[in-house]
Design an enzyme around this catalytic site. Structure first.
Site, mmCIF file in Angstrom:
data_model
loop_
_atom_site.group_PDB
_atom_site.id
_atom_site.type_symbol
_atom_site.label_atom_id
_atom_site.label_comp_id
_atom_site.label_asym_id
_atom_site.label_seq_id
_atom_site.Cartn_x
_atom_site.Cartn_y
_atom_site.Cartn_z
ATOM 1 N N CYS A 81 33.526 -22.503 -29.633
ATOM 2 C CA CYS A 81 33.662 -20.932 -29.155
ATOM 3 C C CYS A 81 32.727 -20.315 -30.371
ATOM 4 O O CYS A 81 33.166 -20.550 -31.619
ATOM 5 C CB CYS A 81 35.124 -20.602 -29.426
ATOM 6 S SG CYS A 81 35.315 -18.624 -29.334
ATOM 7 N N CYS A 84 35.506 -18.188 -32.833
ATOM 8 C CA CYS A 84 36.579 -18.538 -33.634
ATOM 9 C C CYS A 84 36.216 -20.184 -34.152
ATOM 10 O O CYS A 84 36.794 -20.617 -34.952
ATOM 11 C CB CYS A 84 37.786 -18.755 -33.163
ATOM 12 S SG CYS A 84 38.117 -19.740 -31.718
ATOM 13 N N CYS A 95 31.919 -22.283 -13.330
ATOM 14 C CA CYS A 95 30.690 -21.330 -13.578
ATOM 15 C C CYS A 95 30.272 -21.250 -14.971
ATOM 16 O O CYS A 95 31.131 -21.900 -15.752
ATOM 17 C CB CYS A 95 31.425 -19.793 -12.984
ATOM 18 S SG CYS A 95 32.751 -19.221 -13.975
ATOM 19 N N CYS A 103 41.363 -17.729 -28.944
ATOM 20 C CA CYS A 103 41.025 -16.130 -29.320
ATOM 21 C C CYS A 103 40.613 -15.195 -28.106
ATOM 22 O O CYS A 103 40.445 -14.080 -28.400
ATOM 23 C CB CYS A 103 39.939 -16.097 -30.426
ATOM 24 S SG CYS A 103 38.404 -16.523 -29.792
#
Length: 267
Positions: A81, A84, A95, A103
């Site tokens: 991510c 974070c 998708c 987060c």
């Protein structure tokens, strides 16, 4: 001549005579236990199995080896991510929109650009009229997923980026999500792989090559057709130069590509 039954303790400097009938040694001084044959510290898992099988079990359950294996798996199939840095094993097939469970940051799995809803974006005035969207760079998988693998490889080769071609011809083993009567379930792709595609099916080989392209920040306008290049100008809010009288389409395309490279940043 040294007595074959004399053993040194693995833990302390004490030596002693061992009973050759016992598989497990116990040091009379410090009470440390070890195997009489391989002399490694005794563990309950060694009971009833050969030293070779125990050594194999130790290797397979070694925390450092498992951690290294996890790192290798995440390097090939993982995603972090951008907000974070929490890491996931990414299952293909959904998708390109991904929501971090830690987060709740929403981003594109191809370029890690944020997905935002309408007016929350604020990048361009037109964003207010749009639903959930992201501003993908032109070298994102979002725009390159329909390109031919050979064209992507030529770009990588020209840029001296190493890519893989070796792999077994058979079934693609990439983890994917598939629809079932019970909803989306994880499984393997199962599509046929092709020679020279590093053990991937065509779709997942393109994804692999596109990961290398965006990782190395490569310019991709040379892979685009005229309509795609014009779309780059539109997304950037730039005026599209008109085709000059007598200018062939391939010349016009080449000129637009040069303008894109010089005036419109990748990102």
């Amino acid at each position: 001549m040294k007595d074959p039954n004399f053993k040194w303790c693995y833990k302390c400097p004490f030596g002693f005579l061992a009973d050759p009938k016992n598989k497990k040694l116990v040091c009379p001084d410090c009470r440390a236990m070890s195997c009489a044959k391989c002399l490694v510290p005794w563990e309950a898992q060694h009971e009833g199995i050969s030293c070779q099988d125990f050594a194999r079990w130790k290797e397979e359950n070694d925390p450092d080896r498992q951690a290294a294996g996890l790192e290798e798996h995440l390097a090939q199939h993982g995603i972090s991510c951008p907000a974070c840095n929490f890491r996931y094993t990414l299952t293909k097939g959904g998708c390109m929109h991904f929501t971090c469970t830690q987060c709740k940051f929403e981003f594109c799995i191809g370029c890690k650009k944020p997905f935002k809803l309408g007016t929350r974006c604020g990048k361009d005035p037109g964003c207010a009229k749009m639903g959930l969207h992201a501003h993908h760079p032109r070298n994102c998988l979002f725009y390159l997923r329909d390109k031919e693998p050979e064209d992507l490889r030529k770009l990588l080769k020209k840029s001296k980026v190493v890519y893989d071609t070796e792999g077994e011809v058979g079934e693609c083993r990439v983890q994917v999500q598939k629809e079932s009567d019970e909803g989306m379930v994880d499984g393997i792709c199962g599509e046929a792989t092709e020679k020279g595609h590093a053990g991937y099916c065509r779709i997942h080989y393109v994804e692999y090559l596109c990961d290398l392209i965006i990782e190395n920040k490569l310019e991709v306008v040379s892979l685009m057709e005229l309509g795609e290049v014009k779309a780059v100008f539109t997304r950037a809010g730039k005026f599209i130069p008109k085709q000059r009288p007598g200018e062939y389409e391939f010349q016009y395309l080449r000129r637009l590509c040069q303008v894109v490279e010089q005036e419109i940043p990748l990102d």
